[in-house]
Design an enzyme around this catalytic site. Structure first.
Site: not given
Ligand code: CO
Length: 159
Positions: A134, A50, A88-89, A130
């Protein structure tokens, strides 16, 4: 800070991250920067892909402490069910309710390369699932009920 958030649908979010093999000062620095970025972004979890790092690791905040999980693996099959609203960022402003396991047992390494095991429930269990998604190149919208996924995509002007 040099790390920046990557937003959906960036391809980096859709690729699996390889395991970390070198535990050195550079890794230390990356973990530290991920922790700062997560806190500055008001998130409770952040996966390496991310923020532009192609490594199987994430950070998670729990009760005021931030932990790093490097090369995380489920020790046993995640058990039970819970429904929690998730964001989610990498996709600001979108919340979806996803069915997750209620309890997970995970083994991972810390930044010194030491193995640890945690049993997590509630929001922490959700966060771990979560973030581990990712690292497999899976995005949380893919786990959302179809209607919620469609509504989110529409809101984003995608597909
Ligand atoms: Co996320």
């Amino acid at each position: 800070m040099s790390l920046k958030l990557v937003h959906y649908p960036d391809p980096a979010l859709l690729e699996a991250c390889p395991e970390v093999t070198v535990f050195d000062e550079a890794l230390d620095k990356e973990i530290e920067e991920m922790q700062s970025l997560m806190i500055a972004s008001k998130g409770i979890g952040l996966a390496a892909n991310q923020c532009g790092l192609n490594k199987a690791m994430f950070v998670m905040s729990s009760k005021g402490t931030v932990y790093e999980f490097i090369n995380p693996k489920f020790v046993s099959t995640p058990a039970g069910h819970q429904l929690i609203e998730e964001g989610c960022l990498s996709l600001p402003g979108v919340l979806v309710t996803i069915e997750r396991a209620a309890e997970v047992v995970v083994e991972a390494k810390n930044k010194r390369g030491e193995t640890f095991e945690v049993v997590a429930t509630g929001l922490e269990a959700v966060c771990i699932q979560h973030e581990m998604e990712h690292l497999r190149g899976k995005f949380f919208l893919d786990s959302a009920p179809r209607q919620q996924r469609r509504a989110a995509m529409k809101k984003l002007g995608l597909k």
